[in-house]
Design an enzyme around this catalytic site. Structure first.
Site, PDB file in Angstrom:
ATOM      1  N   SER A  73       0.845  -1.197   0.000  1.00 20.29           N
ATOM      2  CA  SER A  73       0.000   0.000   0.000  1.00 20.29           C
ATOM      3  C   SER A  73       0.875   1.238   0.000  1.00 20.29           C
ATOM      4  CB  SER A  73      -0.918   0.011   1.232  1.00 20.29           C
ATOM      5  OG  SER A  73      -0.154   0.094   2.423  1.00 20.29           O
ATOM      6  N   ILE A 107       3.192   4.421  -0.472  1.00 20.01           N
ATOM      7  CA  ILE A 107       4.370   4.716  -1.289  1.00 20.01           C
ATOM      8  C   ILE A 107       5.000   3.441  -1.821  1.00 20.01           C
ATOM      9  CG2 ILE A 107       6.665   5.756  -1.282  1.00 20.01           C
ATOM     10  CD1 ILE A 107       5.664   7.676   0.889  1.00 20.01           C
ATOM     11  N   SER A 147      11.807  10.459   6.284  1.00 22.08           N
ATOM     12  CA  SER A 147      10.691  11.411   6.313  1.00 22.08           C
ATOM     13  C   SER A 147      11.230  12.816   6.492  1.00 22.08           C
ATOM     14  CB  SER A 147       9.743  11.080   7.471  1.00 22.08           C
ATOM     15  OG  SER A 147       8.767  12.093   7.646  1.00 22.08           O
ATOM     16  N   TYR A 200       7.837   9.258  16.343  1.00 21.40           N
ATOM     17  CA  TYR A 200       8.045   9.003  14.909  1.00 21.40           C
ATOM     18  C   TYR A 200       9.229   9.812  14.390  1.00 21.40           C
ATOM     19  CZ  TYR A 200       7.095   9.022   9.869  1.00 21.40           C
ATOM     20  OH  TYR A 200       7.209   8.922   8.505  1.00 21.40           O
ATOM     21  N   LYS A 248      12.967   8.497  12.810  1.00 19.48           N
ATOM     22  CA  LYS A 248      13.507   8.870  11.505  1.00 19.48           C
ATOM     23  C   LYS A 248      14.858   9.580  11.651  1.00 19.48           C
ATOM     24  CE  LYS A 248      10.098   7.157   9.190  1.00 19.48           C
ATOM     25  NZ  LYS A 248      10.302   5.941   8.362  1.00 19.48           N
ATOM     26  N   SER A 282      -1.674   8.389   1.588  1.00 22.26           N
ATOM     27  CA  SER A 282      -1.423   6.971   1.834  1.00 22.26           C
ATOM     28  C   SER A 282      -2.269   6.549   3.022  1.00 22.26           C
ATOM     29  CB  SER A 282       0.068   6.730   2.130  1.00 22.26           C
ATOM     30  OG  SER A 282       0.389   7.175   3.438  1.00 22.26           O
TER      31      SER A 282
END
Length: 294
Positions: free
Chosen positions: A57, A59, A157, A170, A174, A205
């Site tokens: 799903s 990207i 990201s 998150y 990254k 997404s």
């Protein structure tokens, strides 16, 4: 006009052009340039074997379908959901008679920094960082044993460049990836192993479905709407493959003015800090529409 004046004029035009791309473009300047003068994916991945994790799903799926346009590329997909992998496979096979499939992994987060449980940080790092490190170390050892080199592309990201509002865990995961893989790049320059860090901004997404909140076991379970201002997964996939195919070390892909803000965060942190303070104090910060902070 003497040569000094000519050089000055050319330099001014170049600087203005670069600034315009930074302001209105949907990628960093180098990636935008390679879209026109670089190797296109259909040529860059000819006769290559490409393994995509998290390709069922978002990207990952879009990258798989973009690679499916390369007739001689061999694609390997891996993901958690078998039925979604089969769907992507059928759509790719319908276009180019591929033999193998691909998938992609990673989770986002929507939660206030002070309320986030430590268990959430640990789970998110386990998925976004340590599982990825484990796989890539195995692959790097294989590259070194074979002796022909290879290429790693890491889906990071924009959050790794500026620290996103209500996505502290998150963003931290990254940032960690950049530390690990920039170090790897410095260790493998002489081994013909290239590392590309891909930093997308907001993209359409299903990432909010399973995004972490502040509590372990809880998910956001929401969708973006068509009215949100986000890059399409197809465009993100194309720009990502431009960066990978031309072996760029890092690429930023996002709708304007996020790329401009990313340049400020990377090269003018003081100005970015003041701008962020203004944006947040006036309630203009980015938050996914409909996503509650839990």
């Amino acid at each position: 006009m003497d040569w000094v004046s000519l050089f000055g004029t050319i330099l001014c035009i170049l600087c203005i052009s670069v600034f315009i791309v930074m302001c209105i473009g949907d990628s960093d300047v180098l990636t935008a340039l390679y879209c026109y003068i670089g190797i296109q994916p259909v040529h860059a991945f000819r006769d290559k074997v490409i393994w995509i994790t998290g390709g069922s799903s978002g990207i990952g799926e879009a990258i798989a379908k973009e690679l499916a346009k390369c007739n001689s590329a061999k694609i390997v997909l891996s993901a958690r959901r078998k039925e979604e992998l089969l769907r992507v496979k059928s759509e790719c096979l319908g276009k180019n008679n591929l033999d193998v499939l691909i998938s992609n992994a990673g989770r986002s987060q929507r939660a206030a920094w002070p309320q986030t449980e430590l268990a959430v940080d640990k789970d998110l790092f386990e998925l976004n960082v340590f599982s990825l490190l484990n796989l890539n170390r195995i692959v790097v050892r294989h590259f070194l044993e074979v002796g022909r080199g290879g290429q790693l592309a890491i889906m990071s990201s924009i959050a790794a460049k500026m620290g996103v509002y209500h996505s502290g865990s998150y963003s931290g995961s990254k940032f960690a990836l950049h530390g690990y893989f920039n170090s790897l790049r410095n260790e493998t320059y002489t081994d013909n192993i290239d590392v590309t860090l891909i930093c997308p901004g907001p993209v359409f997404s299903p990432i909010l479905r399973n995004a972490f909140t502040s509590k372990l076991g809880q998910v956001v379970d929401q969708e973006y709407t068509s009215g949100d201002r986000r890059m399409t997964a197809d465009r993100c996939a194309y720009l990502s493959l431009i960066a990978i195919g031309n072996r760029l070390e890092e690429t930023w892909v996002a709708l304007s003015p996020i790329v401009l803000f990313t340049y400020l965060a990377a090269y003018q942190p003081y100005l970015f800090s003041k701008l962020s303070r203004f944006v947040h104090s006036n309630g203009l910060y980015f938050r996914a529409r409909g996503a509650k902070d839990r």
